[in-house]
Structures are given as structure tokens and as C-alpha cells.
Write a protein that holds these residues in place. Structure first.
Motif, PDB file in Angstrom:
ATOM      1  N   THR A 108      -7.429   7.574   1.827  1.00  0.00           N
ATOM      2  CA  THR A 108      -7.211   6.177   1.375  1.00  0.00           C
ATOM      3  C   THR A 108      -5.679   5.735   1.189  1.00  0.00           C
ATOM      4  N   GLU A 109      -5.779   4.419   0.754  1.00  0.00           N
ATOM      5  CA  GLU A 109      -4.262   3.881   0.270  1.00  0.00           C
ATOM      6  C   GLU A 109      -4.451   3.128  -0.727  1.00  0.00           C
ATOM      7  N   SER A 110      -3.354   3.173  -1.662  1.00  0.00           N
ATOM      8  CA  SER A 110      -3.580   2.290  -2.906  1.00  0.00           C
ATOM      9  C   SER A 110      -2.455   1.352  -3.051  1.00  0.00           C
TER      10      SER A 110
ATOM     11  N   LEU B 271      -4.750   3.644   8.693  1.00  0.00           N
ATOM     12  CA  LEU B 271      -6.058   4.405   8.184  1.00  0.00           C
ATOM     13  C   LEU B 271      -6.947   4.979   9.245  1.00  0.00           C
TER      14      LEU B 271
ATOM     15  N   THR C 120      -7.847   0.594  -4.236  1.00  0.00           N
ATOM     16  CA  THR C 120      -7.833   1.875  -3.490  1.00  0.00           C
ATOM     17  C   THR C 120      -8.834   1.281  -2.136  1.00  0.00           C
TER      18      THR C 120
ATOM     19  N   PRO D 190       0.788  -1.245  -0.066  1.00  0.00           N
ATOM     20  CA  PRO D 190      -0.116   0.133   0.112  1.00  0.00           C
ATOM     21  C   PRO D 190       0.854   1.255  -0.029  1.00  0.00           C
ATOM     22  N   SER D 191       0.234   2.360  -0.767  1.00  0.00           N
ATOM     23  CA  SER D 191       1.013   3.402  -0.596  1.00  0.00           C
ATOM     24  C   SER D 191      -0.118   4.532  -0.721  1.00  0.00           C
ATOM     25  N   PRO D 192       0.248   5.656   0.218  1.00  0.00           N
ATOM     26  CA  PRO D 192       1.258   5.828   0.938  1.00  0.00           C
ATOM     27  C   PRO D 192       1.041   5.095   2.242  1.00  0.00           C
ATOM     28  N   ALA D 193       2.402   4.678   2.698  1.00  0.00           N
ATOM     29  CA  ALA D 193       2.068   3.870   3.753  1.00  0.00           C
ATOM     30  C   ALA D 193       1.800   4.511   5.233  1.00  0.00           C
TER      31      ALA D 193
ATOM     32  N   GLY E 217      -9.943   2.448   1.825  1.00  0.00           N
ATOM     33  CA  GLY E 217     -10.238   3.225   2.887  1.00  0.00           C
ATOM     34  C   GLY E 217     -10.952   2.759   4.034  1.00  0.00           C
TER      35      GLY E 217
ATOM     36  N   PHE F 117      -3.569  -3.222   7.054  1.00  0.00           N
ATOM     37  CA  PHE F 117      -3.797  -1.927   7.341  1.00  0.00           C
ATOM     38  C   PHE F 117      -3.842  -1.471   8.748  1.00  0.00           C
TER      39      PHE F 117
END
Length: 435
Positions: A63-65, A57, A150, A51-54, A152, A186
Motif C-alpha cells: 500500500t501507499e499512504s 501499485l 492508506t 503518496p509515499s512511497p511513490a 492499495g 496511482f
């Protein structure tokens, strides 16, 4: 929705027959566990990137992708269909809006995605935009497809749950899956150490007879921080083939609610809905002890004592049982010449759908909150009660999981179009409900 429909949804039978639950426009098809991933031999290999950005959550936050890649190593095109299973570390099942999901094609055909929820597990599906949710991608020989996934946390992600784990798995057995490359964990903020939901069902040892009540206590206790984001439903059912269907319908279940003895509505033979635990239930609520009374209706024809298992199943929202407690008890013919005084309080008939009442009764029997083994104890009566207690938390359910990788196994080569929706293979080892 009728009480019978609600009960039928919660108590699906896990068997060779296909059980379908329509949720959010999708069709979820539970399958028997055991379709093994063909790691090392399957032509398709799927990888979920970091995942980025690390970082952790936050509920309702950013969100992270990550990149999801599938590569076809064979010399011919392969159909590809996948699902994304989400699970939380903690006692609460996830609801559909607990997690935000988006899947965008990077080097792949245009893609659509959808979110569903089943058996307390959040699930995501993505598929070709040119088709519908039952469609699969065709990956050319020696080709690679990539997507951006993505994720979140929704604003209503349970406050009593911690880390969220996303696992990618193929819906067909032509996809090699590896926990190391197909799972992303996460962390959530604020960081918590989740507690557990401890449940127990205790029988007082009295044999239920026509006109004679047997007593039970259902105890529910939450530990740790946070609260359940929705009401927790509780269903009691006869968990086995004995007693017969005819006798099941002669069983009477009452509960002590608000100082009164209320007859619970039997939504099906041997199935009753209890008053739910309210939204916001948590450790601060303290132990919730619900006194139950079992008896047989007058003139019930039974010639000998029988032993049978009862189970209290806990569900929330569209989830199936995510926690529960069980006990064995006895029923028998009328014991002429003796009588058992009725418990204090006025007996009233609960109206249909009366499960909205909040239990306020205190327990008259002790209930342990230690985690059990898989065995269910039984009593021979004579005043000796029995209890089976369950403690569930930490992101692992005793009856969940299908393969050594921890993934739910998928049916081999199955994508069935049902009403234009996905034949979503959610293979898990769910408990066999009453047939």
C-alpha cells in the motif's frame, strides 16, 4: 434476491426524491448534482498530500499512504465530514473489494473508516470512532486535524483497468476543495493502455404488433487487455413515458439463446433481464451478438402506431448502469391481412432468474462500434433500422461528473442518520431512469 429486486436496484430513478441503496451496512443517498464547492470562501480547507512511497501499485501488493489535512480558518468550530471517491481508468466499474482503504488519526479524534460502492464508483468514508457513520468531526476555531490515508489495490482490481484516482471531497459546502490538492493518481503495475466496452442496439425497422415480431440486435465488444472481474448484467427497459404502463405490460421480449427463442422474464412493466456476459469477458471473447424479438401480446388494444425508446443498461455487481445502448422503435395495432413468419427456433418460456444463460446467437443486422453523440436516432419504419452505439472507457463516463473540478458535488449541510449508517451523499448526474 428476486429478479424484480435486482432490476429495481439497477434502475434507480434520479429525481428530487431520495433514493437509498444499502450496501455493506452503509446507506448511500444519491443527490442531485450542483452543490458547488465554496473554494476561497469556505471556512474549512482540505488537502490531500503526495503518496509515499511513490511508485505504482500492484494488485494484492503493498500500500501507499498520504496525509489528509483539514484546517478551520474561522473563529468558531465547524463540523467536518468527507468522503473519498475512487475511479479507475478503464471500462470496468470498481467493486467494493477492488481497493483497500485505511484512515488513521494523526492529530485528530480517533477515527473509523468504511468502504462502499455505488454507480460503478468505489467510495470510502471516515468518521469519529466515538460515533457512527453518520457522525461528523467538530474542528475547533483556527485548528488543524490530520489523518493518514492508506490505499492499495485489492487482489481482484480489474485487469482491464489501469490507473486508480482517489479524490477527497467534503460532504458539506463548508469545505473548500481543489483538484490540485485533493486528488492523487496511482499508477498500476503491470501498466496497460485500457480498452473500451463498445455496445450497440440495432432495430430492423419492423413495427412490433400483436403476433408480429420486430427484430433487434444487441452487440457487445470489448477492446484492450484484461477481463471483467465479474459477470456483466444486461437489462432492457422502455426508456420513457410512452408507451403507457398498461401497454408496457403487453410487450413481449424474446431472445435467441443457444439456438432457441426464449421469452425473457419481465421483472417490471417494460423491464427485462437479459442473459449476462460471463465473468472473464474481454477482447478475446469477440463480439457478443444477441438477437432480440419484440412483439405485443394478442388482443392488445392499440389504435395507432407509437414510437418509443428502448435502452440496454449494463451493470456489474452492486453498480448501477456503467454503459449502455439505446434505440427508438415502433409498436402498432394488428396488421390484418399480413403476417410475419416467426424466426427459426423453438419458443420457450424462460424460468424466473434465467439470466444465467450465455448468449450464443449471431447477429442478423450490422452494428457499429463507433462512439456516438448524445442524440438518439429514430426511424419511421419501412425496413430502415436505427442504432445508437456507446463506447465507454478511459476512466470517463459521459453521464458522470457534477462540477468543473470533476468532483461529484455534495449536498450542502446534509448528514442524515438512517438506521445508524451514513447518509452518504454521492451526487452525480446519473441518467434519469424510467419513472
Amino acid at each position: 434476491m428476486s429478479a424484480r429486486s435486482i432490476t429495481a436496484r439497477r434502475l434507480r430513478t434520479l429525481a428530487a426524491t431520495t433514493v437509498v441503496a444499502a450496501v455493506a451496512g452503509a446507506v448511500f443517498v444519491p443527490a442531485t448534482a450542483g452543490a458547488a464547492e465554496q473554494a476561497g470562501t469556505a471556512p474549512l480547507k482540505m488537502t490531500l498530500g503526495a503518496p509515499s512511497p511513490a511508485g505504482p501499485l500492484e494488485r494484492g501488493g503493498a500500500t501507499e499512504s498520504m496525509t489528509l489535512t483539514v484546517t478551520n480558518s474561522s473563529d468558531h468550530a465547524e463540523d467536518f465530514a468527507a468522503w473519498l471517491k475512487g475511479s479507475a481508468k478503464g471500462p470496468s466499474p470498481l467493486l467494493i473489494d477492488s481497493v483497500v482503504l485505511g484512515v488513521t488519526a494523526l492529530d485528530a479524534p480517533a477515527t473509523k473508516s468504511m468502504v462502499g460502492q455505488q454507480d460503478g464508483q468505489w467510495q470510502g468514508l471516515f468518521y469519529p470512532a466515538s460515533g457512527d457513520a453518520s457522525s461528523s468531526f467538530s474542528v475547533p476555531a483556527k485548528a488543524t486535524f490530520t489523518w493518514k490515508v492508506t490505499v492499495g489495490l485489492g487482489a481482484h482490481y480489474p485487469t482491464n483497468d489501469g490507473d486508480f484516482t482517489l479524490t477527497a471531497a467534503g460532504l458539506r459546502n463548508n469545505v473548500a476543495t481543489d483538484p490540485a490538492s485533493g486528488t492523487a493518481v496511482f499508477r498500476t503495475r503491470p501498466e496497460i493502455e485500457p480498452g473500451k466496452l463498445n455496445t450497440s442496439l440495432t432495430w430492423d425497422g419492423v413495427v412490433a404488433r400483436p403476433g408480429q415480431r420486430a427484430g433487434l440486435v444487441l452487440t457487445t465488444t470489448a477492446t484492450g487487455p484484461g477481463e471483467f472481474p465479474a459477470q456483466v448484467n444486461r437489462t432492457v427497459y422502455v426508456d420513457g413515458a410512452t408507451p403507457s404502463g398498461t401497454l408496457r405490460n403487453r410487450l413481449i421480449l424474446e431472445a435467441e439463446v443457444g439456438g432457441k427463442i426464449v421469452t425473457m422474464n419481465q421483472t417490471d412493466g417494460g423491464v427485462w433481464e437479459l442473459p449476462p456476459l460471463p465473468k472473464g469477458f474481454g477482447a478475446a471473447s469477440g463480439p457478443q451478438n444477441l438477437k432480440l424479438y419484440f412483439s405485443l401480446s394478442l388482443n392488445t388494444s392499440i389504435d395507432k402506431e407509437i414510437s418509443f425508446p428502448l435502452r440496454a443498461a449494463y451493470s456489474m455487481g452492486d453498480s448501477y448502469e456503467f454503459n449502455g445502448a439505446a434505440v427508438r422503435m415502433k409498436a402498432g395495432p394488428e396488421n390484418r391481412g399480413t403476417s410475419t413468419p416467426a424466426p427459426s427456433g423453438t419458443s420457450t418460456k424462460a424460468p424466473s432468474g434465467s439470466g444465467s444463460a450465455e448468449p450464443t446467437a449471431s447477429a442478423s443486422a450490422s452494428a457499429s462500434t463507433t462512439a456516438p453523440t448524445a442524440a438518439t436516432g429514430g426511424s419511421t419504419g419501412g425496413g430502415t433500422g436505427t442504432t445508437l452505439t456507446t463506447a465507454v472507457g478511459g476512466g470517463s463516463l459521459a453521464h458522470t461528473g457534477a462540477s468543473s473540478t470533476g468532483l461529484y458535488s455534495a449536498l450542502a449541510g446534509v448528514l442524515v442518520a438512517l438506521g445508524g449508517a451514513a447518509a452518504w451523499i454521492g451526487a452525480r448526474r446519473r441518467r434519469a431512469a424510467r419513472v
